[in-house]
Design a protein around this motif. Structure first.
Motif, short mmCIF file in Angstrom:
data_model
loop_
_atom_site.label_atom_id
_atom_site.label_comp_id
_atom_site.label_asym_id
_atom_site.label_seq_id
_atom_site.Cartn_x
_atom_site.Cartn_y
_atom_site.Cartn_z
N CYS A 81 0.86 -1.18 0.00
CA CYS A 81 0.00 0.00 0.00
C CYS A 81 0.90 1.24 0.00
O CYS A 81 2.03 1.18 0.51
CB CYS A 81 -0.90 0.01 1.23
N HIS A 101 -3.12 -2.88 -2.43
CA HIS A 101 -4.13 -2.15 -1.66
C HIS A 101 -4.24 -0.68 -2.08
O HIS A 101 -4.90 0.10 -1.39
CB HIS A 101 -3.83 -2.24 -0.16
N GLY A 102 -3.61 -0.34 -3.19
CA GLY A 102 -3.76 1.00 -3.75
C GLY A 102 -2.99 2.07 -2.99
O GLY A 102 -2.16 1.80 -2.13
N VAL A 104 -3.48 5.28 -0.55
CA VAL A 104 -4.46 5.78 0.42
C VAL A 104 -4.06 7.19 0.84
O VAL A 104 -3.00 7.40 1.43
CB VAL A 104 -4.54 4.86 1.65
N ARG A 137 -9.18 6.01 -0.84
CA ARG A 137 -8.39 5.36 -1.88
C ARG A 137 -8.36 6.26 -3.11
O ARG A 137 -9.39 6.71 -3.59
CB ARG A 137 -8.95 3.99 -2.25
N ALA A 190 -13.99 0.53 2.46
CA ALA A 190 -14.08 1.82 1.77
C ALA A 190 -15.49 2.02 1.23
O ALA A 190 -16.07 1.11 0.65
CB ALA A 190 -13.07 1.85 0.62
#
Length: 307
Positions: A81, A101-102, A104, A137, A190
């Motif tokens: 992440c 997990h992108g 954030v 996100r 999310a």
């Protein structure tokens, strides 16, 4: 989780410190390239880059995150992440897709309010009573991704954007770490932002910070505080720019807009409603000083005019 932190200015430092001290593994930092600063215009690393170097964390400084070499370096770090605080560059989809997990982001507003580069300034300028921070996100659309968590912060009557941002940066750092913990544990979800209540907070330019003395005192108070410390509210006197610190409305005085009333220890200026008491000012080419000291040095008399 393995994390690569992205951020650039000083307000990102509390989050960087919190992430570095968390249970997660900080394996890299992404920041903007060194930029010229000071009278000599020598290249200076960003606050985040300097702190990351002190922490012994590898630092990546791509000219743009779409650069293939940067994306290859990021893949090699294998982040799960990428937490982001005020990085300052748009991320292409090819970069967004690298961590499972992108990316954030910690954004200093209660989304969907005040999407954009200057949420704290716009919240103050608009007279909001409460603001906060949101983790979400990142998607390609501006600050429109699904949110994880929020914190709230009451705006105080004398807050400048610097004061408010300092509190949000500290509280937001804790929110960011809680969000990362929840992502790893699988107990946070999310949620899409509502379509209602969207407002935009574009960068406040120097031209936006010029004071129009015909406006109400309460509006000028908010504008000046919103523009403190940057870009700095300003007016002109005798053709020269005068930078203004926070002012205080004085309901007991009434003057024509822009007209000065000078006494031994105070300088008032007329607005569209009541007068305001000037605080600190900075004449062109000089240091900041109390308005009364400026008035004595410039030999101001009542009846002069700003703007």
């Amino acid at each position: 989780m393995r994390l690569v932190f992205a951020g650039t200015p000083e307000p990102a430092l509390p989050a960087l410190e919190a992430v570095a001290a968390s249970r997660h593994e900080l394996v890299g930092v992404v920041t903007r390239p060194d930029a010229p600063a000071g009278r000599g215009r020598r290249l200076v690393a960003s606050p985040v880059a300097r702190r990351a170097a002190e922490l012994g964390v590898p630092v990546l400084k791509p000219e743009h995150p779409r650069d293939p070499d940067f994306q290859a370096e990021l893949r090699a770090l294998a982040p799960d992440c990428c937490p982001v605080v005020a990085y300052g560059a748009m991320l292409p989809q090819s970069a967004l897709d690298i961590p499972p997990h992108g990316w954030v982001n910690l954004h200093f507003s209660l989304l969907p309010a005040w999407r954009g580069a200057a949420p704290v300034q716009h919240a103050l300028w608009a007279g909001d009573e409460v603001t906060g921070a949101t983790t979400f996100r990142i998607v390609r659309a501006l600050d429109a991704g699904p949110t994880f968590g929020v914190m709230t912060e009451r705006i105080r009557p004398t807050d400048t954007s610097g004061d408010l941002l300092e509190r949000l940066a500290e509280g937001g750092a804790e929110l960011l770490v809680r969000t990362l913990d929840g992502i790893e544990d699988g107990d946070i979800e999310a949620r899409e932002q509502p379509s209602e209540g969207v407002s935009l907070a574009p960068k406040v330019e120097v031209a936006d910070a010029e004071v129009d003395w015909s406006r109400p005192a309460v509006a000028l108070d908010r504008q000046v505080r919103a523009c403190t410390p940057a870009p700095g509210a300003w007016s002109t006197y005798d053709g020269e720019r005068l930078k203004l610190g926070p002012v205080r409305p004085d309901p007991e005085r009434s003057l024509e807009p822009g007209v000065l009333e000078v006494s031994k220890n105070a300088v008032h200026v007329g607005t569209g409603t009541c007068a305001v008491l000037l605080g600190a000012v900075q004449p062109f080419g000089k240091k900041q000083m109390p308005a009364a000291d400026w008035a004595r040095g410039a030999r101001l008399v009542s009846g002069g005019r700003l703007g």
